[in-house]
Design an enzyme around this catalytic site. Structure first.
Site, PDB file in Angstrom:
ATOM      1  N   ILE A 221       1.020  -1.269  -0.188  1.00  0.00           N
ATOM      2  CA  ILE A 221      -0.032   0.029  -0.074  1.00  0.00           C
ATOM      3  C   ILE A 221       0.757   1.268  -0.174  1.00  0.00           C
ATOM      4  O   ILE A 221       1.539   1.386   0.669  1.00  0.00           O
ATOM      5  CB  ILE A 221      -0.831   0.079   1.241  1.00  0.00           C
ATOM      6  CG1 ILE A 221      -1.832  -1.205   1.311  1.00  0.00           C
ATOM      7  CG2 ILE A 221      -1.856   1.242   1.157  1.00  0.00           C
ATOM      8  CD1 ILE A 221      -2.672  -1.404   2.289  1.00  0.00           C
ATOM      9  N   ASN A 228      -1.552   6.304   8.587  1.00  0.00           N
ATOM     10  CA  ASN A 228      -1.629   6.180   9.918  1.00  0.00           C
ATOM     11  C   ASN A 228      -1.280   7.549  10.675  1.00  0.00           C
ATOM     12  O   ASN A 228      -2.053   7.776  11.800  1.00  0.00           O
ATOM     13  CB  ASN A 228      -0.642   5.269  10.434  1.00  0.00           C
ATOM     14  CG  ASN A 228      -1.043   3.788  10.381  1.00  0.00           C
ATOM     15  OD1 ASN A 228      -2.079   3.360  10.379  1.00  0.00           O
ATOM     16  ND2 ASN A 228      -0.143   2.666  10.232  1.00  0.00           N
ATOM     17  N   ASP A 237      -5.896   0.347  10.034  1.00  0.00           N
ATOM     18  CA  ASP A 237      -6.323  -1.137   9.796  1.00  0.00           C
ATOM     19  C   ASP A 237      -7.454  -1.262   9.050  1.00  0.00           C
ATOM     20  O   ASP A 237      -7.610  -2.212   8.244  1.00  0.00           O
ATOM     21  CB  ASP A 237      -6.791  -1.318  11.355  1.00  0.00           C
ATOM     22  CG  ASP A 237      -5.500  -1.647  12.094  1.00  0.00           C
ATOM     23  OD1 ASP A 237      -4.295  -1.740  11.754  1.00  0.00           O
ATOM     24  OD2 ASP A 237      -5.792  -1.961  13.475  1.00  0.00           O
ATOM     25  N   GLU A 263       1.678  -3.437   5.852  1.00  0.00           N
ATOM     26  CA  GLU A 263       0.779  -3.180   4.655  1.00  0.00           C
ATOM     27  C   GLU A 263       1.183  -3.797   3.483  1.00  0.00           C
ATOM     28  O   GLU A 263       0.730  -3.474   2.351  1.00  0.00           O
ATOM     29  CB  GLU A 263       0.938  -1.761   4.159  1.00  0.00           C
ATOM     30  CG  GLU A 263       2.218  -1.189   3.808  1.00  0.00           C
ATOM     31  CD  GLU A 263       3.184  -0.696   4.968  1.00  0.00           C
ATOM     32  OE1 GLU A 263       4.243   0.032   4.769  1.00  0.00           O
ATOM     33  OE2 GLU A 263       3.091  -1.231   5.982  1.00  0.00           O
TER      34      GLU A 263
END
Length: 364
Positions: A221, A228, A237, A263
């Site tokens: 990702i 985050n 998440d 990720e």
């Protein structure tokens, strides 16, 4: 305290007894049957760890909820030593051993039927030897006695087999539950790295021993740290779980999708050559990037579009597992270096050319 497999010889009956106590307790308290949790409650039901028993009894009397963190603390404080986590997988082999023991009991019970068959054969032989009236009377009396014994044994055998069938099914379900816990990533419900390593070895063995080909994708990702830092780890998440669902939907059911860590995801594409794998990877990348995401029920805040970078490689005849994975990792690095949100692949030309396997009829 060292965690070892507790099943050996005379310990099997005790293990069955403790297993029957531990799993219902865990279920009643809504505790997941993971290897760590099972080890804690096995030890509690076994009763040989007084400090652990005292602590759990105290928590039970106070009505404390046994969360994941609570169970982890109990394990680390009262059971764990360095390296014990891996040994917890012995729970699975222990359960398999218990099932094997039950099967042996069934074989022992069924031996009674075989013994009766031998008796009938003996009586038949005696009938061929022109028996006297006295001999016939003895045979009839003996046959009646044997029939009575068999009927009694069959009643006991039916009850025993019914109980054993129940035990086998319970143990099988518990073993499958443990297996799923060990091999599943709890956030995405995809396979985890342990499961990927196992599957990769299986696919690699099939490719080296036969004429099958496979490809793999490494998916990362983009700018996940920014997600985050800006929106918090709970949102992060949710993004990971969202990408995991799209990856699973974007490939065939026979393809293997796992969360590798953080990720990053990995996908194994059996029976798939390099060019088709590149097409599949591009399709997955496009689907993930086409939708704008938002958070919040009322004051919705836009996250924008999520993008991924993808690295692709395919198996070659002279590859090792590390070779194939290293090329996918290098291809992912190239995708990141090229601005992200793209697919890059590295196709190695084998020293001995192998016909490409085009059995994958359509890209996902």
């Amino acid at each position: 305290m060292k965690i070892e497999s507790r099943t050996s010889g005379d310990d099997k009956e005790l293990s069955i007894k403790i297993l029957r106590q531990a799993v219902p307790k865990m279920t009643a308290l809504d505790i997941a049957v993971t290897p760590v949790n099972y080890a804690v409650w096995y030890e509690y039901c076994l009763g040989t760890n007084p400090l652990l028993k005292l602590e759990i009894d105290k928590l039970l009397s106070s009505g404390t909820s046994f969360t994941s963190s609570t169970n982890d603390r109990l394990f680390k404080e009262f059971l764990a030593e360095p390296g014990d986590a891996e040994k917890l997988c012995s729970v699975q082999s222990e359960t398999q051993s218990l099932i094997s023991g039950l099967i042996n009991k069934i074989r022992q019970i069924s031996q009674g039927t075989a013994d009766f068959s031998d008796v009938l054969s003996s009586y038949s032989d005696q009938l061929q030897d022109n028996p006297t009236e006295a001999t016939l009377a003895e045979l009839i009396e003996g046959l009646g006695s044997e029939l009575t014994q068999v009927m009694q044994k069959n009643k006991g055998m039916a009850a025993s087999l019914s109980q054993m069938d129940k035990e086998v099914n319970e143990l099988r379900n518990e073993m499958e539950s443990l297996q799923n816990e060990v091999m599943t990533d709890p956030l995405t419900t995809l396979f985890n790295r342990r499961a990927f390593d196992h599957q990769m070895q299986q696919v690699f063995n099939g490719a080296t021993e036969g004429d099958k080909s496979f490809s793999m994708m490494v998916v990362d990702i983009d700018f996940f740290k920014k997600v985050n830092d800006t929106y918090g780890h709970q949102t992060g998440d949710k993004v990971i779980a969202y990408v995991g669902r799209l990856l699973k939907k974007g490939v065939r059911s026979s393809d293997f999708v796992a969360r590798y860590g953080g990720e990053e995801f990995v996908i194994i594409l059996p029976d798939t050559d390099f060019n088709i794998a590149m097409t599949v990877a591009e399709g997955v990348r496009a689907v993930i990037n086409e939708k704008k995401l938002s958070i919040g029920a009322e004051n919705r805040q836009s996250l924008g579009r999520i993008s991924v970078s993808v690295g692709v490689s395919s198996f070659c005849t002279d590859d090792s597992i590390d070779d194939c994975m290293a090329r996918a990792d290098e291809a992912l690095y190239q995708a990141k270096s090229s601005g992200r949100n793209c697919v890059k692949g590295i196709e190695k030309q084998p020293s001995e050319v192998k016909p490409k396997d085009n059995r994958r009829a359509e890209p996902a």
